[in-house]
Design an enzyme around this catalytic site. Structure first.
Site, PDB file in Angstrom:
ATOM      1  N   HIS A   1       0.845  -1.206   0.000  1.00 58.33           N
ATOM      2  CA  HIS A   1       0.000   0.000   0.000  1.00 58.33           C
ATOM      3  C   HIS A   1       0.883   1.261   0.000  1.00 58.33           C
ATOM      4  CE1 HIS A   1      -3.005  -2.675   2.363  1.00 58.33           C
ATOM      5  NE2 HIS A   1      -3.518  -2.515   1.158  1.00 58.33           N
TER       6      HIS A   1
ATOM      7  N   LYS B   1     -16.531  -7.467   6.292  1.00 61.91           N
ATOM      8  CA  LYS B   1     -15.186  -8.028   6.468  1.00 61.91           C
ATOM      9  C   LYS B   1     -14.827  -8.059   7.940  1.00 61.91           C
ATOM     10  CE  LYS B   1     -12.051  -7.298   2.510  1.00 61.91           C
ATOM     11  NZ  LYS B   1     -10.978  -6.426   2.022  1.00 61.91           N
TER      12      LYS B   1
ATOM     13  N   ARG C   1      -2.236  -5.987  -8.325  1.00 62.64           N
ATOM     14  CA  ARG C   1      -1.139  -6.929  -8.133  1.00 62.64           C
ATOM     15  C   ARG C   1      -1.123  -7.921  -9.288  1.00 62.64           C
ATOM     16  NH1 ARG C   1      -2.964  -7.676  -2.077  1.00 62.64           N
ATOM     17  NH2 ARG C   1      -4.795  -7.014  -3.210  1.00 62.64           N
TER      18      ARG C   1
ATOM     19  N   SER D   1      -2.660  -7.693   2.969  1.00 65.65           N
ATOM     20  CA  SER D   1      -2.896  -7.560   4.413  1.00 65.65           C
ATOM     21  C   SER D   1      -3.186  -8.925   5.017  1.00 65.65           C
ATOM     22  CB  SER D   1      -4.070  -6.620   4.670  1.00 65.65           C
ATOM     23  OG  SER D   1      -3.755  -5.327   4.238  1.00 65.65           O
TER      24      SER D   1
END
Ligand code: ADP
Length: 156
Positions: free
Chosen positions: A16, A40, A89, A127
């Site tokens: 990030h 989440k 990504r 993460s």
């Protein structure tokens, strides 16, 4: 141009930070915005995520950290930002990000989404990977900002 960079940031990683550092050079003002996503299950609450991001972004004068509920485009509009920045990504990110970007465009065609490719060394970094490593007792040194490393060690 003012931009927002939205995400969960649970917690912020060096992947990030790579996007934030590079994006901050391209825009006048960048708001890194923690999305409050009730679906989440998070390791860190919103205040903690915001605080960790603030510490990590201290060196960037044109970067502000905030959080928001609800639609990303509504938040961007409220901030007066015409640009949403997202990081990509792998191919696996692409389909979901494309769907989101197209829906956001439909909701507000005045707001553009811009994708930035990850730097190669962060291609594998997420993460959730960082949380898993910490939970299993592996070092996360070099993968997250220092303040995050300390907080993760304390948490697990
Ligand atoms: P994560 O998938 O790590 O939980 P977030 O929901 O916090 O990430 O993601 C916020 C934004 O940051 C998304 O646009 C995501 O694609 C991007 N991002 C996450 N990790 C990286 C990385 N290692 N390199 C580039 N972009 C990333």
């Amino acid at each position: 141009m003012k931009a927002i960079y939205p995400g969960s940031f649970d917690p912020v990683t060096n992947g990030h930070m790579d996007i934030i550092n590079r994006a901050a050079k391209l825009v006048d003002e960048l708001v890194v915005a923690v999305a409050v996503n009730l679906d989440k299950k998070a390791m860190f609450d919103v205040q903690e995520r915001v605080e960790l991001l603030r510490q990590a972004c201290r060196h960037l004068a044109n970067v502000k950290v905030d959080y928001f509920n609800g639609l990303t485009v509504s938040y961007a509009r409220k901030q007066g930002a015409g640009l949403i920045i997202k990081g990509l990504r792998a191919v696996s990110d692409f389909e979901f990000e494309l769907q989101q970007a197209l829906m956001n465009k439909r909701l507000d065609d005045q707001i553009e989404t811009m994708f930035m490719m990850t730097s190669a060394e962060y291609l594998f970094l997420s993460s959730s990977m960082v949380k898993q490593l910490a939970e299993l007792g592996a070092s996360v040194c070099g993968l997250v900002p220092e303040a995050v490393e300390a907080k993760l060690t304390e948490r697990v």
